[in-house]
Structure formats: C-alpha cells, structure tokens
Scaffold this motif. Structure first.
Motif, PDB file in Angstrom:
ATOM      1  N   ALA B 364     -11.612  -5.634  -5.157  1.00 19.39           N
ATOM      2  CA  ALA B 364     -12.425  -6.937  -5.748  1.00 19.39           C
ATOM      3  C   ALA B 364     -12.283  -8.183  -4.849  1.00 19.39           C
ATOM      4  O   ALA B 364     -13.217  -8.851  -4.900  1.00 19.39           O
ATOM      5  CB  ALA B 364     -12.121  -6.922  -7.218  1.00 19.39           C
ATOM      6  N   VAL B 365     -10.849  -8.323  -4.650  1.00 21.18           N
ATOM      7  CA  VAL B 365     -10.807  -9.786  -4.219  1.00 21.18           C
ATOM      8  C   VAL B 365     -10.862  -9.808  -2.666  1.00 21.18           C
ATOM      9  O   VAL B 365     -10.771 -10.842  -2.140  1.00 21.18           O
ATOM     10  CB  VAL B 365      -9.399 -10.263  -4.363  1.00 21.18           C
ATOM     11  N   ALA B 366     -11.303  -8.808  -1.806  1.00 16.86           N
ATOM     12  CA  ALA B 366     -11.303  -8.794  -0.580  1.00 16.86           C
ATOM     13  C   ALA B 366     -12.622  -9.721  -0.234  1.00 16.86           C
ATOM     14  O   ALA B 366     -13.741  -9.767  -0.812  1.00 16.86           O
ATOM     15  CB  ALA B 366     -11.778  -7.394   0.059  1.00 16.86           C
ATOM     16  N   ASN B 367     -12.575 -10.744   0.717  1.00 15.25           N
ATOM     17  CA  ASN B 367     -13.365 -11.411   1.261  1.00 15.25           C
ATOM     18  C   ASN B 367     -13.355 -11.734   2.659  1.00 15.25           C
ATOM     19  O   ASN B 367     -12.357 -11.070   3.335  1.00 15.25           O
ATOM     20  CB  ASN B 367     -13.662 -12.740   0.404  1.00 15.25           C
ATOM     21  N   GLU B 368     -14.152 -12.785   3.217  1.00 14.29           N
ATOM     22  CA  GLU B 368     -14.184 -12.840   4.726  1.00 14.29           C
ATOM     23  C   GLU B 368     -12.548 -13.138   5.196  1.00 14.29           C
ATOM     24  O   GLU B 368     -12.305 -12.622   6.110  1.00 14.29           O
ATOM     25  CB  GLU B 368     -14.678 -14.132   5.133  1.00 14.29           C
ATOM     26  N   SER B 369     -11.959 -13.815   4.326  1.00 12.96           N
ATOM     27  CA  SER B 369     -10.538 -14.211   5.125  1.00 12.96           C
ATOM     28  C   SER B 369      -9.467 -13.313   4.874  1.00 12.96           C
ATOM     29  O   SER B 369      -8.471 -13.358   5.696  1.00 12.96           O
ATOM     30  CB  SER B 369     -10.254 -15.540   4.453  1.00 12.96           C
ATOM     31  N   ASN B 370      -9.498 -12.406   3.958  1.00 12.61           N
ATOM     32  CA  ASN B 370      -8.540 -11.629   3.782  1.00 12.61           C
ATOM     33  C   ASN B 370      -8.791 -10.030   3.926  1.00 12.61           C
ATOM     34  O   ASN B 370      -7.951  -9.015   3.737  1.00 12.61           O
ATOM     35  CB  ASN B 370      -7.781 -11.577   2.417  1.00 12.61           C
ATOM     36  N   THR B 371     -10.072  -9.853   4.326  1.00 15.55           N
ATOM     37  CA  THR B 371     -10.321  -8.360   4.446  1.00 15.55           C
ATOM     38  C   THR B 371      -9.616  -7.578   5.535  1.00 15.55           C
ATOM     39  O   THR B 371      -9.217  -6.597   5.138  1.00 15.55           O
ATOM     40  CB  THR B 371     -12.011  -8.181   4.786  1.00 15.55           C
ATOM     41  N   TYR B 372      -9.251  -8.208   6.639  1.00 15.04           N
ATOM     42  CA  TYR B 372      -8.577  -7.606   7.410  1.00 15.04           C
ATOM     43  C   TYR B 372      -7.224  -7.109   7.166  1.00 15.04           C
ATOM     44  O   TYR B 372      -7.008  -5.919   7.357  1.00 15.04           O
ATOM     45  CB  TYR B 372      -8.507  -8.526   8.849  1.00 15.04           C
ATOM     46  N   GLU B 373      -6.559  -7.912   6.323  1.00 15.41           N
ATOM     47  CA  GLU B 373      -5.192  -7.776   6.112  1.00 15.41           C
ATOM     48  C   GLU B 373      -4.995  -6.538   4.966  1.00 15.41           C
ATOM     49  O   GLU B 373      -4.295  -5.760   4.870  1.00 15.41           O
ATOM     50  CB  GLU B 373      -4.497  -8.851   5.714  1.00 15.41           C
ATOM     51  N   ILE B 374      -6.016  -6.639   4.051  1.00 15.75           N
ATOM     52  CA  ILE B 374      -6.318  -5.787   3.048  1.00 15.75           C
ATOM     53  C   ILE B 374      -6.627  -4.424   3.389  1.00 15.75           C
ATOM     54  O   ILE B 374      -5.968  -3.388   3.255  1.00 15.75           O
ATOM     55  CB  ILE B 374      -7.208  -6.377   2.005  1.00 15.75           C
ATOM     56  N   VAL B 375      -7.633  -4.370   4.460  1.00 14.46           N
ATOM     57  CA  VAL B 375      -7.861  -2.854   4.955  1.00 14.46           C
ATOM     58  C   VAL B 375      -6.741  -2.600   5.503  1.00 14.46           C
ATOM     59  O   VAL B 375      -6.600  -1.202   5.538  1.00 14.46           O
ATOM     60  CB  VAL B 375      -9.229  -2.987   5.827  1.00 14.46           C
ATOM     61  N   THR B 376      -5.946  -3.254   6.448  1.00 11.39           N
ATOM     62  CA  THR B 376      -4.737  -2.985   7.023  1.00 11.39           C
ATOM     63  C   THR B 376      -3.957  -2.190   6.217  1.00 11.39           C
ATOM     64  O   THR B 376      -3.357  -0.915   6.435  1.00 11.39           O
ATOM     65  CB  THR B 376      -3.870  -3.819   7.918  1.00 11.39           C
ATOM     66  N   GLU B 377      -3.691  -2.957   5.077  1.00  5.03           N
ATOM     67  CA  GLU B 377      -2.496  -2.246   3.960  1.00  5.03           C
ATOM     68  C   GLU B 377      -3.149  -1.002   3.517  1.00  5.03           C
ATOM     69  O   GLU B 377      -2.568  -0.046   3.312  1.00  5.03           O
ATOM     70  CB  GLU B 377      -2.279  -3.185   2.933  1.00  5.03           C
ATOM     71  N   LEU B 378      -4.535  -0.850   2.971  1.00  3.80           N
ATOM     72  CA  LEU B 378      -5.160   0.154   2.434  1.00  3.80           C
ATOM     73  C   LEU B 378      -4.960   1.461   3.257  1.00  3.80           C
ATOM     74  O   LEU B 378      -4.591   2.683   2.944  1.00  3.80           O
ATOM     75  CB  LEU B 378      -6.545   0.027   2.083  1.00  3.80           C
ATOM     76  N   CYS B 379      -5.115   1.164   4.733  1.00  6.90           N
ATOM     77  CA  CYS B 379      -4.972   2.251   5.768  1.00  6.90           C
ATOM     78  C   CYS B 379      -3.761   2.934   5.664  1.00  6.90           C
ATOM     79  O   CYS B 379      -3.568   4.047   5.881  1.00  6.90           O
ATOM     80  CB  CYS B 379      -5.139   1.858   6.993  1.00  6.90           C
ATOM     81  N   GLU B 380      -2.483   1.893   5.368  1.00  4.21           N
ATOM     82  CA  GLU B 380      -1.237   2.483   5.149  1.00  4.21           C
ATOM     83  C   GLU B 380      -1.142   3.529   4.116  1.00  4.21           C
ATOM     84  O   GLU B 380      -0.211   4.579   4.370  1.00  4.21           O
ATOM     85  CB  GLU B 380      -0.328   1.561   4.987  1.00  4.21           C
ATOM     86  N   TYR B 381      -1.567   3.165   3.101  1.00  3.74           N
ATOM     87  CA  TYR B 381      -1.723   4.051   1.961  1.00  3.74           C
ATOM     88  C   TYR B 381      -2.551   5.347   2.201  1.00  3.74           C
ATOM     89  O   TYR B 381      -1.946   6.301   1.707  1.00  3.74           O
ATOM     90  CB  TYR B 381      -2.455   3.465   0.638  1.00  3.74           C
ATOM     91  N   ALA B 382      -3.567   5.328   3.180  1.00  2.00           N
ATOM     92  CA  ALA B 382      -4.249   6.413   3.351  1.00  2.00           C
ATOM     93  C   ALA B 382      -3.484   7.619   4.019  1.00  2.00           C
ATOM     94  O   ALA B 382      -3.505   8.807   3.795  1.00  2.00           O
ATOM     95  CB  ALA B 382      -5.505   6.301   4.134  1.00  2.00           C
ATOM     96  N   ALA B 383      -2.325   6.997   4.747  1.00  3.29           N
ATOM     97  CA  ALA B 383      -1.543   7.998   5.206  1.00  3.29           C
ATOM     98  C   ALA B 383      -0.347   8.648   4.477  1.00  3.29           C
ATOM     99  O   ALA B 383       0.527   9.169   5.082  1.00  3.29           O
ATOM    100  CB  ALA B 383      -1.086   7.549   6.589  1.00  3.29           C
ATOM    101  N   ASN B 384      -0.529   8.007   3.230  1.00  4.94           N
ATOM    102  CA  ASN B 384       0.729   8.187   2.282  1.00  4.94           C
ATOM    103  C   ASN B 384       0.775   9.537   1.904  1.00  4.94           C
ATOM    104  O   ASN B 384      -0.178  10.505   2.018  1.00  4.94           O
ATOM    105  CB  ASN B 384       0.193   7.453   1.030  1.00  4.94           C
TER     106      ASN B 384
END
Lengths: 451, 841
Positions: B364-384
């Motif tokens: 929900a909080v993803a916006n222009e400024s933080n999307t890159y970091e959020i998606v990077t973090e989510l990708c870590e979980y995807a390999a979890n």
C-alpha cells in the motif's frame, strides 16, 4: 467483557477453567485446543492469537508453553483481551514466583482466588498485584525454581553469571523468606532486543532496538523511587529521515524514536533532568518501553560464503566476529542457515581448539545450526561446512541458501547506551539501605545477514 | 473425631478416574462436617482442593453438594472461598440444593468483615438460579449502600448478574436508577466503572422495548456524563480507562473547541504502556476529528510513533493486535506512512499472520520514492524458504507493478522470478505477468520472450497454467511455438483435471486459430471434439458454442472470441468502500483483526455494549404518525454518518478507487473487469450529477440518464406505490441489515425545499403524501437523517431508503435497498421526484 478464562497445558489439559458468564458452552476448551493444534487455514499451521469459531471469539497468548485463553461472543477490543491475558500471567507469576505447569497445578486454588478478584462477570476489576494482596489469602506453594523454565525477559539473568542473585527474580511477592524476614531489594533491568538486517554486501539495511526498563520491587512500605537516565537523552526524531546512518556511533546523544511509560510513572521533571519518579507497585512491571532506530554498532559481524566445490558439492564458510569489548561475553549463541533443498549431507570443520561449540545439520528442514556457548568480546570464530547435494543446482546457489540468522544474549551490555545513572530510594531512616540491582542485557530479536 | 480423616488423607492420591473417588470424598467430607477438632480446617482444605481439582478437569462432583454445604460452616476464609467457587459452579444444575446455601450466604452478607460481605454477596449473585432471586434483592440493596467500596464494587456487578437472571426483579427493585446515582456520585472509581458497564448492558438490552431506557442510554453519552468521566480519567484503573474512552468515542461534540479540549486532555494517554488504553485513545481521536479533515490527518501523524512502539514492545500476540490496527490506518491513508516503509519489513522469525499484514502494508505505501527499495526487499522474501510468504511477496510485487507509474524495473524483476526455476515462484509470476499484460499490453514483447521459454510441463498449478495458456492464445502471433504447445496440451486433454484450465485452453486454441489458421486447425478440431465430449458442463457448453458459431460464420466467431482488447485500468476491489468504512467505524474491536464488520461474525445481541450502527431502536418510531419525531440531539449523537461531510465521503470513495489497495483477481474472466467498470461509472456519475445541482427538479432526469443506463426510459409507466404500506421497525431493521445497497446516490434539494425545511415533520408529511413512509428520523440543522420505506402497490415488495439531507449544501444522499433489486432504480426516480417537489406548492 469476556465469558470464560482458562489455562491449558501443552497437551490440552485444563489446568484452571473459570466461566464468568455462562454464555459459551462448556466444551469450548476442547474446541479451542483442537482448532489451535490442527490449524490449517491459508495454508498455515500456526493459529493467529484471535479467531472465531461459530460466533465464539477465542483469544490466546502463549506463556512458558502454557496457553492462556479467553472466550467471548462480544465484539471486544482485541488488544484489551490479549493485554489482559498477558497481565494475568504476570500476576500469577508475581504470586507463585515461578510460572510453570507444575507451579500452576500445585497452586490452582490460589489461582482461582486471583481470578475471582481479577474479573467479575467478565469485566476486569484489577490486575494490580498490590491491590490483589488484600483479597487473596492462599499462601503460594513454592516449587523448585532451578529445574524450571522461568518466565519473562528478566529470567535471562538466571543463566550463568554469578554476579546476579539469580533466584531473586523467582521469588514470590507474598511469600516470606525462610528466615521469616523479607530482604529489602529492588531490581531494575534494562533489557534490549535488537533487530539488524545486513545486506549481502555487509552493510546495514535496517536496525532497531526495542528496549524496556523492567522493575521488580521487594521494598516494604512502597518508598518513592527516582530513576535518572542519560542527561542528553532525547525523544522523537524531528524532521529528518527515520533511518539515518550518518552520525558516528559510540558517541553523541542517545535519541529514542518514541517511548511509553507505566501508569505509576510521573514525568514532572523528566523534561528538565531526565528523571522518572514513581512509587513502584508490588510485582514485576515495565517502567518504560522505548524504540530506537538511531544507528548503533551491531555487536556481531557475520560473514558468509557459499560456493560450489566440484560436482554435487559445495562449501560454506561462516565467520562471526564479536565487536564488543573483551570484558564482555555473549552466551547461548546460535547461528542458523537454511541450506539448498537438495542438500543430503553436511560435514563440519571447526577451528582448531574450539570448545563449547556444537554443529548440526537438521535434515528435516535442511538447516545448518552452529551453537557457541560463549563468545568473548573481540574474538572471531569460523565454521566450515562441506555440503553434498542430491542433484545439480540450476540457478545461483546463493539464491537457494540463507539468510543467516543469529540469536544471542549479551549480559552487561546495551546497544543503545541508554543508562540508569542513579537509582534513588526515598529514605525512611539513615540505616535503611536496601539492595539495588541495575542490570543490562541485550538479546537478538531478528539478527539476519543475507548472502 | 479427626483421626479417621487424617489416615484417609494420607492414602496416596490416586488418579482421578470417576465414581469411586467421588464417593470416597463424600464419605470423608461427611466425617469432617460436624467436627470441631483442632486442625480440622486443614483437613477440609485438602479435601476441598481435591474436589475443585476434579471439577477443573471435568469430573462431575455435583453429588457432593450437600456435604460441601455442610462443611462450609467455617470462619476460615480460604475454605469459604473454595466453597463459594464450588457452589457457584453447580448451583445452576442443582437449584434445589442451591437453596441450602442461601442461608449461610445471607448470613455472611452481614458479616462484620467487609471482605466476607463482598465475597458472600458475589457468590449469592453467581448462583444463577431463577427461583432464588427474591433472596438477592435485600442483600444487594444494602450492598450498594455499604460503607466499604469493595462491597459496593461487588454489589454493582451483582445487580447486572441479577438482571441476567431476572429482568423484572432487577427493574422492579429500581436498581438501574440506583446504579445511575452511584455512577455519578461514588468516590471509588471502580464502583463508577462497574456502574457504567452494568448500565450500558442493561439499558442496551432494555432500549428495544423501552423508550425511557433508550433515552437513558443516550444520556450516557451526553456532555455532562462524558465530562464528568473525562475529568476523573486518571483516577480510573487502566482497564476502566478503556471503558470510559470507548464511551467518549461515541460522543459528538458540538463545537470544535470541545474537540481540542478533549484531545489535549487525553494526549498523554498515547504514552501509556498498555496498548488497550492507547488504541482506545486513538479511536477517540479519530472519531472526534472525522469532520475536520486537516486535524484528522494530523492525528494520523501523531499516532504513528506510539503505534510503532507498541508493535515492537510486548508479546507477539499483543503486537499482532496493534499491527492489525496500524494496518487499517495504513490502508486508509497510505501516503501518510510512505516514509515508514522500513517498519513494515518482515523479520524472519515472525509468524505468517504478521508477515501477511506487513506485506499488504508494504504494497500500500509503495510510491515513486520508495518503490525500488520495497521491491528489492520483497524479492528477498520471494527467494525465502517460507513458501507461503514467498508467494505472497511475489503477488505483492505484482500489485505494486499494477499500481505503479514506473513499471519498467518491476517488470524486469518479475521476469527474473520466471527464471528462478522454483515451481511455486514460476506459478505466481505467470499469473502476475498475465495481469500485467492486461493492464500494460505495451510490455508484451519483453514478457513474451521470457514466457515463451517456459515449458508448460513445469507448470502444474491450475491458475498458473491457465495464465500461461491465456498468454499463448492472446500472443500467439508473437510466440513461434504457440500453436504446437497448444496442440500438445490438447493432446493431453484427459490428463488435465482443472476445468478452468480446459476452458482457457478452448479459448486460447480459438484465438490462435484466428491468427494462425493453418497451423492450428488440427488442434482446434481436436480441442472442440474433446470439449464437446467433456463431462464438465461449462466446458461442454463452451466447446459446443464455439463449434456452432464457427459453423455459422467464422468472422463473427472471431469478433466474439477475439475482439480487440482494451487495457484494464483498474482491477476490481475485493472489499467495498462501505465495508471498509464500517470496519473503520468499529476501530479497536475484533472487526479490525478479522477485517470484517461485526455483523458478519457476531449475533446482534453481542455486538458490543455500545454498538449503534444501523440500529433503529434508538431513533424514534415514526411509522404511524409523522409528528412523533425524536429530539434532534439524540440521534445526532449516535450516528456518526450524519456528521460526515460530503467532501469527506467523496474522499474515502476516491481513495479506494485509485487502486492502491485492491486484490487482483486471478481469473482472467472478463466479468470481473466488467464489474469494476460499471462500478466506476456509477461512482463517477455522482459528482457529475452534483454538478447539475442548481435546478434540482430538472436535474433528476439528467441523473438517471447519466448514471444509470439500465434505468427505464422516462416515458415508461411509473412505479405504483401502496399508500397503506406497513412495516414494523424490527422488520425494517432486519431487512436493512440483510439487503445490500442497491443504489447509492446524491441528489439536490430545491431551494424551495430547503426553505420549507423548517422541521423534519414537514418533509415526513410531504413524503407520506407520495406513499413513502418514514420509520425513523433525527438530526439537527444542517444535517438530518431519515429512514423511509415504501411498498409496491399490490405486491409486498419493499423499498428501504436511508436519506441524509444537508440543508446548508442543499444536498441529499440516498441509499436504497430493495427486495426486488431490478426495480430499485425505478423507485429511485419516484423517490427523487417526490423529494424534489418538496416545498413547491
């Protein structure tokens, strides 16, 4: 408003069961236990703390392996009920000294007596150990504390370190010492749980300290107490980004993001000289909880390397370096690392002369586990593991393993540098000089290094 | 006397298995009953303990009732307490024996020790035996007047217990008014708190039958009571503070100064270590500021830090409860929390239910400024290693992609997922790529290149397989192998267990056929043959339909099966904004944790001590006589909706529409898209119609034409309403709860109407002349709220209307519910034209 309260053992036996309103059928304990034990919703095996079965809401908290449960049909505040359950556990612990299945079974009449006063017809009356004292008449039957798993964060003081009067935290607030006289003493524990995530290149992605100042007073006559914290302590991080790692660590003021205080704390002079004044009620309670995202020096540096070493083989090298002074020792350290799913065997090689270390490959969930009894400040330890695979790995092997996680306890160390500068007890007479214990400890909450 | 008991006591405690132990206990109790030997109390204690422990583990020891009562003549308070506990447990099933206990309990109620008096009174009231209530009135009456606060505390709850055993006895003894007096005058705050709990319960239950009780209940949230409680708030125990705060959240101040006074008074409650107090305070803040948009936002900013602190202190269970509330706030106002995204990162040791909430917040909080970091973090979980969380994380990445501006980088990540070669990762990613292509067809080249490399053999999950097949059909011109992959899938028709996949396969082969006929012809024939022979009804029907339409005309078939597509702009939201608002209104309750409004999981009588929403019992019943309208203030106080400004409503609607918090549907069926588009149209039409406001009476036809394409043409015969419609209030209430909102519209009230709006009654009479009857009304200038109903002539089909009129903006918001939904728009026309004629002579 709650309808029933009960405590179940790990096997699902009723240890105490109190029905306050008669609105929920008697079989609720079984329904609850079956639901929790065989929870299978959303593909998950862990029941959430609150769920609804046929219009009955079940709340539970787990304390020392026991399930404290409340039921209600009403749409109540969940945090109120969960807080209450936790508080009931604490009150019982205050009375029994030790909270365990054994102590509960031995003292269930006392527990019923407490429950009668804590809740009436589903409404909370009081959870203050202090207030309850005048209504409760059973004497606790003390169980042998040494054999039992203790409750609460302060329990970590019982491990090892001889400087601490370990058994004191398991003393009932009402029971008298064998000598008949109560020892005048007060414990103030600064307990910090730290969470750090390191990126694969070793820099800190996120870090947080969740701390609490816990107090347990055995002082008679409830004298007023003043706790002085760091003078340069400031609260609230105005303006700037929440995560700011520019400031250098080890010096400068302590900045808390936010904190909250126990009911009894008066903050009259807090703004001026960072002093908390309170008349501590009996029993154990948190004086202050705080949260900090200011940069701090992580106590451990973790280095992990995994690479393929020939056909169906790989090698893992794990290095842990203690970044705190050598007069401090961390204990009960465990390092864990998930290995690729197709790992069939792992053989370990410890550094020469290693003592108090153990290694294990958990076949079932393909996890490497490395336990170290002690890590002295400034030292570094290495583990090498040779892995055997049952199939060729297709992709990047680092994507199939990790992250490395670590748990530890470091007594007499606190990462935030928040301190209790002094602990002043309002004097009753010149000869009155109770024991004061101010103790620090840091524990890992989530300490993770990605690879 | 004592010795035999002693010897028996020492016999080893055998495993409690049943009858023999109980009869053994019976014997021992009997021997002790009359004994006065020294130490007999200790022996009794041991025996009583045994009885209670049997009781706890579920062995029926009710047969010992007589003996237990005989042994209860003692001055030992521990023994007394155990006896009370036992008696309380079994009196209900042994009403005759319970009579035996009355005597000694009544005697204890006059003991000189206040502790004994209190205990005895509590036990007396806990017997739950209806024919013993006469014995309760006296002791309760004196208990309420006792000089000791402990006894009064017990007595107040005793009154509530009595009420539950016998309503008439409690009411006839005038206990509720005594409690009211105590609540406002007692020096002990726990007495006050218990009075409040008891009165809330009693008056809520009585309110449905008694006008006076409902007035009393309203009086609890009147200014004097609220201020009286607020001024003493710090004297209350933390639990009682929660009770008071819950009440204050229902209070509607008349002036904004009051709002700020209350908030300043409660400011330090946000620093309380008890999360329940903090959440109750937050609820007050949120409710008070609903109508002050700016302040409401400041409240969000203010409560952020305390909430985050609560989440990270306390047990995992407590932090879950707080996190659920943080979650609902983040979902409502993600932009306020966009810089706090790091707090929503998952920790590896958190339970699934916590991680799931956090992933939703991160999305929900993803916006222009933080999307890159959020998606990077989510990708870590995807390999979890935690597979369910890995799946959720991939879905989260997909959702962010669908709501984002800069999709470029995210598409790359998604495509990387496809290359990870973990079957569940591939499966989730395929579904997402499919959704992504439906929204951003321009990415097809990059995606198709990667998707084309995936072997359909490695995809097993039906949803993923369906997604892959959809892409094969849709982009068959770009994928070299598409016809052949589809062909091999058709060959394995019998092994495909999912009907969904087979349906998709049929459609995909059709699409492929239109694009590359020669290569697909064989596959199409085989697919249609297999489909027609399929045992699944839908598959069979679709195959037959395709077959016949192809026979009829191939170009028509192409037009039907493979028309040019429009990109989907917004996916349908899973939860309506009405439901979300309802959950928000029930902040600090289970509704937030379950993410459902309370009516979905609780029976009516258990919705909480102060649940007012959509209850009409407290609005006056205006069914027969329109003049019988309730005093304005009452209604206003208990209906929050009333004070929501128009712009506020619009805003909440808007935020749910911009797609920040939807759940993407997994099926690619076109119905969900259609549904979302119609919904959009409906909602867009609202502001438009508002724009036509000035000439209200003309505006109505406009509105119909604009907003409701399906509405009957103006020339069609008007709906006839019965002038003698009857509906009793409880039936209305029930219907209102059960029926969905068929129509929700805003319309204008003519200036003449506003001028004529001197009192609600005038409108009621006017509407009644149009066969629209009022069942309840209330409000105060400028906001008025009405519930109307009407019935179709010669039929018992009901229409229910909630109408909120704001006289200063000359707007009316109406919600219509109908037994027969198909005629609801026709009814709306009738209703609005009736409303528009108000004030026009």
């Amino acid at each position: 408003m709650i309808s029933q309260f009960f405590v179940l053992s790990q096997r699902g036996d009723n240890i105490v069961f109190r029905d306050y309103r008669g609105e929920v059928a008697k079989g609720s304990a079984e329904i609850f236990f079956r639901k929790v034990k065989f929870w299978k919703e959303d593909g998950q095996e862990e029941a959430p703390p609150v769920f609804n079965v046929d219009g009955v809401n079940y709340f539970h908290v787990k304390v020392v392996g026991l399930l404290f449960v409340a039921t209600t049909r009403v749409n109540v505040s969940p945090s109120l009920v969960l807080e209450l359950l936790q508080r009931i556990a604490r009150v019982i612990k205050d009375y029994l000294g030790v909270l365990s299945e054994d102590s509960l079974r031995k003292n269930f009449v006392l527990v019923y007596e407490l429950l009668d006063e804590v809740i009436d017809f589903g409404y909370v009356q009081t959870t203050s150990t202090e207030v309850l004292k005048s209504y409760v008449f059973n004497e606790p039957i003390v169980v042998d504390a040494a054999r039992l798993q203790p409750l609460g964060p302060a329990a970590i003081f019982m491990q090892g370190s001889k400087r601490m009067p370990g058994t004191a935290v398991t003393k009932s607030v009402v029971a008298n010492e064998p000598g008949g006289r109560k020892r005048e003493e007060i414990f103030v524990d600064i307990i910090e749980k730290i969470s750090v995530t390191f990126s694969s290149s070793g820099y800190i992605l996120t870090s947080e300290i969740d701390g609490t100042i816990q107090m347990k007073s055995y002082l008679t006559g409830n004298p007023e107490i003043r706790l002085a914290l760091n003078e340069d302590l400031s609260i609230g991080r105005g303006g700037g980004s929440v995560y700011d790692y520019r400031s250098s660590s080890g010096a400068g003021p302590v900045i808390l993001d936010d904190c909250n205080f126990h009911e009894s704390v008066r903050l009259d002079s807090f703004d001026m000289d960072r002093t908390l004044a309170l008349v501590p009620p009996d029993g154990e309670f948190p004086v202050m909880n705080y949260r900090m995202t200011q940069e701090f020096k992580p106590p451990f540096h973790i280095n992990c390397l995994i690479e393929e070493a020939g056909h169906l083989k790989a090698e893992v090298i794990l290095k842990v370096r203690a970044e705190f002074p050598s007069n401090i020792t961390a204990n009960t350290v465990v390092v864990q690392m998930p290995l690729p799913k197709y790992t069939t065997r792992a053989s370990f090689e410890l550094e020469p002369g290693a003592v108090g270390q153990r290694t294990d490959f958990k076949e079932a969930n393909k996890k490497l586990e490395w336990g170290l009894k002690k890590i002295v400040g400034g030292s570094e330890h290495t583990l090498r593991a040779k892995l055997t695979f049952s199939q060729e790995s297709h992709a990047n092997i680092t994507k199939e393993a990790g992250p490395v996680s670590m748990t530890f306890t470091i007594p007499m160390y606190n990462a935030s540098r928040l301190q209790v500068k002094y602990l002043q007890i309002a004097k009753k007479s010149s000869s009155y000089n109770p024991y004061r214990w101010v103790r620090y400890v840091t524990q890992a909450n989530s300490y993770v290094a990605r690879i | 006397m004592a010795p035999p008991a002693q010897s028996q006591r020492s016999s080893s405690p055998s495993q409690p298995s049943g009858k023999s132990e109980v009869s053994d206990l019976k014997l021992q109790l009997r021997q002790l009953a009359g004994s006065r030997a020294p130490g007999v109390d200790d022996s009794k204690r041991e025996l009583f303990k045994k009885v209670i422990s049997y009781m706890t583990i579920g062995i029926d020891v009710s047969s010992l009732f007589g003996e237990m009562v005989m042994c209860s003549a003692t001055s030992d308070i521990v023994l007394k307490k155990m006896c009370y506990l036992y008696v309380g447990n079994y009196a209900k099933v042994n009403p005759d024996l319970a009579l035996l206990t009355i005597n000694f309990l009544q005697r204890d109620c006059h003991d000189e020790d206040p502790m004994i008096r209190g205990l005895a009174l509590r036990s007396l009231c806990s017997l739950r035996v209806a024919n013993l209530v006469e014995y309760l009135v006296g002791p309760l009456g004196s208990g309420l007047k006792d000089s000791n606060s402990y006894v009064r505390i017990v007595a107040v709850i005793g009154v509530l217990k009595l009420y539950h055993i016998s309503v008439s006895t409690c009411v006839d003894a005038d206990f509720p008014s005594i409690l009211k007096h105590l609540m406002l005058n007692d020096s002990d705050t726990q007495v006050v708190a218990n009075c409040l709990s008891a009165l809330q319960e009693i008056w809520s239950a009585e309110a449905s039958t008694s006008e006076e009780a409902s007035r009393e209940r309203e009086a609890l949230i009147s200014k004097p009571v609220i201020y009286y409680l607020l001024n003493r708030i710090k004297e209350f125990s933390e639990w009682a503070q929660c009770l008071v705060l819950e009440l204050v959240a229902k209070y509607m101040p008349l002036e904004s100064d009051e709002i700020f006074d209350i908030m300043n008074l409660l400011e330090d409650r946000l620093q309380h270590a008890n999360g329940a107090v903090v959440l109750a305070t937050i609820k007050v803040f949120l409710q008070l500021t609903l109508s002050l948009t700016d302040v409401h936002q400041q409240v969000y900013e203010r409560i952020k830090a305390p909430l985050l602190t609560l989440v990270s202190s306390g047990s995992p269970e407590q932090s879950y409860a707080v996190l659920s509330h943080l979650h609902i706030l983040v979902m409502r106002a993600p932009y306020i929390f966009s810089s706090d995204y790091k707090h929503f990162y998952c920790q590896y040791n958190e339970p699934y239910y916590v991680k799931r909430l956090k992933l939703e917040m991160l999305t929900a909080v993803a916006n222009e400024s933080n999307t890159y970091e959020i998606v990077t973090e989510l990708c870590e979980y995807a390999a979890n290693v935690d597979i369910p969380i890995a799946r959720e994380s991939i879905r989260a990445v997909g959702k962010i992609a669908l709501q984002q501006y800069d999709v470029n980088a995210i598409v790359d990540r998604l495509l990387q997922f496809l290359e990870m070669e973990k079957d569940y990762v591939t499966a989730e990613a395929l579904v997402l790529v499919k959704d992504l292509l439906r929204k951003y067809p321009q990415w097809s080249h990059d995606c198709i290149a990667v998707v084309g490399n995936i072997s359909s053999k490695n995809v097993q999950e039906p949803k993923a397989k369906a997604a892959l097949i959809w892409m094969l059909g849709e982009y068959s011109q770009d994928m070299q192998d598409a016809p052949y992959i589809l062909e091999s899938l058709v060959e394995n028709w019998d092994e495909e267990h999912s009907a969904e996949v087979r349906l998709h396969l049929l459609t995909a082969v059709m699409k492929c056929f239109f694009k590359r006929p020669p290569e697909t012809q064989n596959a199409l024939g085989a697919a249609l043959a297999a489909g027609i022979a399929d045992f699944h009804q839908d598959v069979h029907d679709r195959a037959l339909f395709y077959y016949r339409i192809l026979q009829y005309n191939v170009s028509v078939a192409e037009h039907v099966v493979n028309p040019p597509k429009q990109a989907v702009s917004v996916f349908a939201d899973t939860q309506s904004s009405e439901i979300k608002d309802r959950i928000f209104d029930e902040f600090n309750s289970l509704s937030v944790v379950y993410q459902k409004p309370s009516y979905m999981f609780t029976d009516k009588e258990h919705r909480g001590p102060f649940e007012f929403s959509d209850e009409l019992g407290n609005l006056s019943i205006g069914g027969e006589a329109a003049d019988n309208v309730v005093s304005a203030q009452r209604v206003e106080a208990n209906d929050k909706d009333l004070l929501l400004t128009t712009s506020e409503k619009e805003e909440t609607r808007g935020s749910s529409n911009n797609g920040t918090d939807y759940t993407a549907p997994y099926d690619s069926s076109s119905t969900s898209v259609f549904a979302s588009q119609t919904r959009m149209e409906l909602e867009i039409s609202n502001p438009t119609s508002a724009g036509h406001a000035p000439q209200a009476s003309l505006g109505i036809d406009d509105l119909l034409g604009l907003g409701l394409p399906a509405a009957p043409a103006p020339s069609s015969p008007q709906l006839k309403l019965s002038s003698k419609a009857v509906l009793d209030p409880s039936a209305f209430q029930q219907k209102w709860r059960q029926l969905p909102v068929a129509l929700s519209q805003e319309c204008s009230v003519s200036p003449q109407g506003v001028a004529a709006f001197t009192s609600p009654q005038a409108l009621l009479r006017h509407m009644q002349s149009h066969s629209i009857h009022c069942i309840a009304s209330g409000g105060q200038s400028p906001n008025f709220k009405f519930f109307f109903f009407a019935q179709k002539a010669e039929e018992t089909s009901n229409y229910l209307v909630e109408c909120v009129i704001n006289t200063s903006s000359a707007k009316a918001q109406i919600k219509i519910k109908a037994d027969d939904q198909s005629t609801s728009s026709a009814f709306s026309t009738v209703f609005q034209s009736a409303l528009s004629r108000f004030g026009i002579p």
